[in-house]
Write a protein that holds these residues in place. Structure first.
Motif, PDB file in Angstrom:
ATOM      1  N   GLU A  56      38.223   4.304  -4.264  1.00  0.00           N
ATOM      2  CA  GLU A  56      39.279   3.704  -3.438  1.00  0.00           C
ATOM      3  C   GLU A  56      39.600   2.281  -3.891  1.00  0.00           C
ATOM      4  O   GLU A  56      40.744   1.830  -3.844  1.00  0.00           O
ATOM      5  CB  GLU A  56      38.857   3.681  -1.972  1.00  0.00           C
ATOM      6  CG  GLU A  56      38.858   5.047  -1.326  1.00  0.00           C
ATOM      7  CD  GLU A  56      38.634   4.908   0.160  1.00  0.00           C
ATOM      8  OE1 GLU A  56      39.592   5.030   0.919  1.00  0.00           O
ATOM      9  OE2 GLU A  56      37.483   4.642   0.547  1.00  0.00           O
ATOM     10  N   TRP A  57      38.564   1.569  -4.336  1.00  0.00           N
ATOM     11  CA  TRP A  57      38.805   0.212  -4.840  1.00  0.00           C
ATOM     12  C   TRP A  57      39.674   0.230  -6.081  1.00  0.00           C
ATOM     13  O   TRP A  57      40.497  -0.649  -6.291  1.00  0.00           O
ATOM     14  CB  TRP A  57      37.486  -0.509  -5.126  1.00  0.00           C
ATOM     15  CG  TRP A  57      37.115  -1.404  -4.006  1.00  0.00           C
ATOM     16  CD1 TRP A  57      36.059  -1.262  -3.160  1.00  0.00           C
ATOM     17  CD2 TRP A  57      37.816  -2.579  -3.585  1.00  0.00           C
ATOM     18  NE1 TRP A  57      36.077  -2.275  -2.240  1.00  0.00           N
ATOM     19  CE2 TRP A  57      37.132  -3.099  -2.474  1.00  0.00           C
ATOM     20  CE3 TRP A  57      38.960  -3.237  -4.031  1.00  0.00           C
ATOM     21  CZ2 TRP A  57      37.541  -4.258  -1.808  1.00  0.00           C
ATOM     22  CZ3 TRP A  57      39.386  -4.380  -3.368  1.00  0.00           C
ATOM     23  CH2 TRP A  57      38.671  -4.878  -2.273  1.00  0.00           C
ATOM     24  N   GLU A  58      39.471   1.250  -6.907  1.00  0.00           N
ATOM     25  CA  GLU A  58      40.321   1.311  -8.105  1.00  0.00           C
ATOM     26  C   GLU A  58      41.784   1.481  -7.719  1.00  0.00           C
ATOM     27  O   GLU A  58      42.679   0.897  -8.324  1.00  0.00           O
ATOM     28  CB  GLU A  58      39.859   2.440  -9.023  1.00  0.00           C
ATOM     29  CG  GLU A  58      38.566   2.091  -9.714  1.00  0.00           C
ATOM     30  CD  GLU A  58      38.392   2.829 -11.041  1.00  0.00           C
ATOM     31  OE1 GLU A  58      37.352   2.597 -11.665  1.00  0.00           O
ATOM     32  OE2 GLU A  58      39.269   3.617 -11.430  1.00  0.00           O
ATOM     33  N   VAL A  59      42.024   2.318  -6.686  1.00  0.00           N
ATOM     34  CA  VAL A  59      43.401   2.527  -6.217  1.00  0.00           C
ATOM     35  C   VAL A  59      43.943   1.226  -5.618  1.00  0.00           C
ATOM     36  O   VAL A  59      45.057   0.786  -5.923  1.00  0.00           O
ATOM     37  CB  VAL A  59      43.436   3.672  -5.165  1.00  0.00           C
ATOM     38  CG1 VAL A  59      44.838   3.833  -4.590  1.00  0.00           C
ATOM     39  CG2 VAL A  59      42.945   4.979  -5.781  1.00  0.00           C
ATOM     40  N   LEU A  60      43.137   0.593  -4.769  1.00  0.00           N
ATOM     41  CA  LEU A  60      43.550  -0.661  -4.124  1.00  0.00           C
ATOM     42  C   LEU A  60      43.833  -1.745  -5.170  1.00  0.00           C
ATOM     43  O   LEU A  60      44.786  -2.519  -5.063  1.00  0.00           O
ATOM     44  CB  LEU A  60      42.419  -1.109  -3.192  1.00  0.00           C
ATOM     45  CG  LEU A  60      42.702  -2.178  -2.159  1.00  0.00           C
ATOM     46  CD1 LEU A  60      43.820  -1.760  -1.233  1.00  0.00           C
ATOM     47  CD2 LEU A  60      41.444  -2.463  -1.345  1.00  0.00           C
ATOM     48  N   TRP A  61      42.999  -1.751  -6.194  1.00  0.00           N
ATOM     49  CA  TRP A  61      43.153  -2.753  -7.253  1.00  0.00           C
ATOM     50  C   TRP A  61      44.476  -2.586  -7.980  1.00  0.00           C
ATOM     51  O   TRP A  61      45.117  -3.566  -8.378  1.00  0.00           O
ATOM     52  CB  TRP A  61      41.969  -2.647  -8.219  1.00  0.00           C
ATOM     53  CG  TRP A  61      41.820  -3.836  -9.106  1.00  0.00           C
ATOM     54  CD1 TRP A  61      41.932  -3.879 -10.461  1.00  0.00           C
ATOM     55  CD2 TRP A  61      41.494  -5.179  -8.695  1.00  0.00           C
ATOM     56  NE1 TRP A  61      41.710  -5.155 -10.918  1.00  0.00           N
ATOM     57  CE2 TRP A  61      41.444  -5.970  -9.852  1.00  0.00           C
ATOM     58  CE3 TRP A  61      41.262  -5.760  -7.457  1.00  0.00           C
ATOM     59  CZ2 TRP A  61      41.160  -7.334  -9.817  1.00  0.00           C
ATOM     60  CZ3 TRP A  61      40.978  -7.121  -7.418  1.00  0.00           C
ATOM     61  CH2 TRP A  61      40.929  -7.891  -8.586  1.00  0.00           C
ATOM     62  N   GLU A  62      44.922  -1.353  -8.163  1.00  0.00           N
ATOM     63  CA  GLU A  62      46.227  -1.115  -8.791  1.00  0.00           C
ATOM     64  C   GLU A  62      47.325  -1.779  -7.959  1.00  0.00           C
ATOM     65  O   GLU A  62      48.256  -2.366  -8.487  1.00  0.00           O
ATOM     66  CB  GLU A  62      46.510   0.388  -8.914  1.00  0.00           C
ATOM     67  CG  GLU A  62      45.682   1.061  -9.983  1.00  0.00           C
ATOM     68  CD  GLU A  62      45.840   2.573  -9.968  1.00  0.00           C
ATOM     69  OE1 GLU A  62      44.964   3.233 -10.548  1.00  0.00           O
ATOM     70  OE2 GLU A  62      46.808   3.095  -9.362  1.00  0.00           O
ATOM     71  N   GLY A  63      47.187  -1.666  -6.624  1.00  0.00           N
ATOM     72  CA  GLY A  63      48.156  -2.316  -5.730  1.00  0.00           C
ATOM     73  C   GLY A  63      48.082  -3.825  -5.860  1.00  0.00           C
ATOM     74  O   GLY A  63      49.107  -4.508  -5.893  1.00  0.00           O
ATOM     75  N   LEU A  65      47.141  -5.571  -8.467  1.00  0.00           N
ATOM     76  CA  LEU A  65      47.678  -6.016  -9.758  1.00  0.00           C
ATOM     77  C   LEU A  65      49.208  -5.977  -9.804  1.00  0.00           C
ATOM     78  O   LEU A  65      49.821  -6.592 -10.668  1.00  0.00           O
ATOM     79  CB  LEU A  65      47.084  -5.181 -10.894  1.00  0.00           C
ATOM     80  CG  LEU A  65      45.571  -5.377 -11.117  1.00  0.00           C
ATOM     81  CD1 LEU A  65      45.063  -4.473 -12.229  1.00  0.00           C
ATOM     82  CD2 LEU A  65      45.236  -6.840 -11.420  1.00  0.00           C
ATOM     83  N   ARG A  66      49.827  -5.246  -8.886  1.00  0.00           N
ATOM     84  CA  ARG A  66      51.299  -5.209  -8.830  1.00  0.00           C
ATOM     85  C   ARG A  66      51.873  -6.405  -8.073  1.00  0.00           C
ATOM     86  O   ARG A  66      53.077  -6.605  -8.050  1.00  0.00           O
ATOM     87  CB  ARG A  66      51.770  -3.928  -8.140  1.00  0.00           C
ATOM     88  CG  ARG A  66      51.536  -2.711  -8.991  1.00  0.00           C
ATOM     89  CD  ARG A  66      52.090  -1.480  -8.321  1.00  0.00           C
ATOM     90  NE  ARG A  66      51.629  -0.301  -9.051  1.00  0.00           N
ATOM     91  CZ  ARG A  66      51.996   0.926  -8.796  1.00  0.00           C
ATOM     92  NH1 ARG A  66      52.848   1.164  -7.824  1.00  0.00           N
ATOM     93  NH2 ARG A  66      51.533   1.922  -9.504  1.00  0.00           N
ATOM     94  N   LEU A  67      51.017  -7.159  -7.410  1.00  0.00           N
ATOM     95  CA  LEU A  67      51.510  -8.316  -6.649  1.00  0.00           C
ATOM     96  C   LEU A  67      51.872  -9.448  -7.597  1.00  0.00           C
ATOM     97  O   LEU A  67      51.270  -9.588  -8.671  1.00  0.00           O
ATOM     98  CB  LEU A  67      50.416  -8.801  -5.675  1.00  0.00           C
ATOM     99  CG  LEU A  67      49.983  -7.819  -4.579  1.00  0.00           C
ATOM    100  CD1 LEU A  67      48.772  -8.368  -3.825  1.00  0.00           C
ATOM    101  CD2 LEU A  67      51.130  -7.541  -3.620  1.00  0.00           C
ATOM    102  N   PRO A  68      52.845 -10.301  -7.204  1.00  0.00           N
ATOM    103  CA  PRO A  68      53.181 -11.444  -8.058  1.00  0.00           C
ATOM    104  C   PRO A  68      51.950 -12.334  -8.234  1.00  0.00           C
ATOM    105  O   PRO A  68      51.089 -12.398  -7.334  1.00  0.00           O
ATOM    106  CB  PRO A  68      54.260 -12.176  -7.258  1.00  0.00           C
ATOM    107  CG  PRO A  68      54.735 -11.218  -6.221  1.00  0.00           C
ATOM    108  CD  PRO A  68      53.636 -10.239  -5.973  1.00  0.00           C
TER     109      PRO A  68
END
Ligand code: SF4
Ligand code: SF4
Length: 174
Positions: A56-63, A65-68
């Motif tokens: 789940e952290w890997e998924v959250l981390w993708e989110g 990394l998309r932040l400015p």
């Protein structure tokens, strides 16, 4: 870095889809349903640093990394502030946009955030008092559609041991 199989990832995404569909179906036709953007009491009152499974952290981390970059820096600063202060409960989730009351990683949020308000765990209710009050106001009683323990057991089998955001951010410095 991705140590997970495509099948594990698909299974997790399917679990997320089922939880989200259930939440949408429950709110449908109830224009008084309180869970919406701007209602952020649950995100501001977390108990200990959320243990989130490694996948789940890997998924959250993708989110994340998309932040400015400036928002990523803000989130990191909040994590550091929590670490220094010992994350006394209740604490505000570092992924919350505190000005608008919205999750900055909504599409990537973990199961705990998707099931909160509806799930029941052995010996303790994990529902939200805003929801309970609204249900009572509208004469609907309680809506409980998930067994939190079963969800957590499924996740533990599928997605590895829990990791806190302190450990995760420490392992992923800027
Ligand atoms: S779970 Fe409760 S606090 Fe959280 S969004 Fe829903 S009504 Fe608001
Ligand atoms: S990840 Fe998002 S939904 Fe979950 S507690 Fe944090 S701000 Fe709220």
């Amino acid at each position: 870095m991705n140590s997970w199989s495509e099948e594990q990832r698909r299974t997790l995404e399917e679990l997320y889809r089922r939880l989200d569909a259930r939440a949408v179906a429950t709110a449908e036709g109830r224009d008084w349903w309180p869970c919406r953007k701007g209602c952020d009491h649950c995100c501001r009152h977390l108990a200990d640093p959320l243990p989130i499974t490694a996948l789940e952290w890997e998924v959250l981390w993708e989110g994340f990394l998309r932040l400015p970059p400036e928002i990523q820096a803000e989130v990191r600063a909040h994590v550091e502030e929590l670490r220094r202060s010992g994350a006394r409960r209740p604490y505000t989730c570092p992924f919350l946009d505190r000005e608008v009351g919205a999750c900055r990683v909504y599409a990537h949020r973990p199961m705990a955030c998707r099931s909160y308000g509806f799930a029941v765990s052995r010996g303790q209710g994990l529902w939200c008092h805003f929801l309970i009050e609204k249900l009572q106001e509208h004469g609907e009683g309680e809506i409980v559609w998930s067994n939190q323990d079963a969800l957590e057991e499924t996740l533990a089998r599928l997605a590895g041991p829990p990791v806190t955001f302190f450990e995760w951010f420490a392992a992923h410095p800027e």
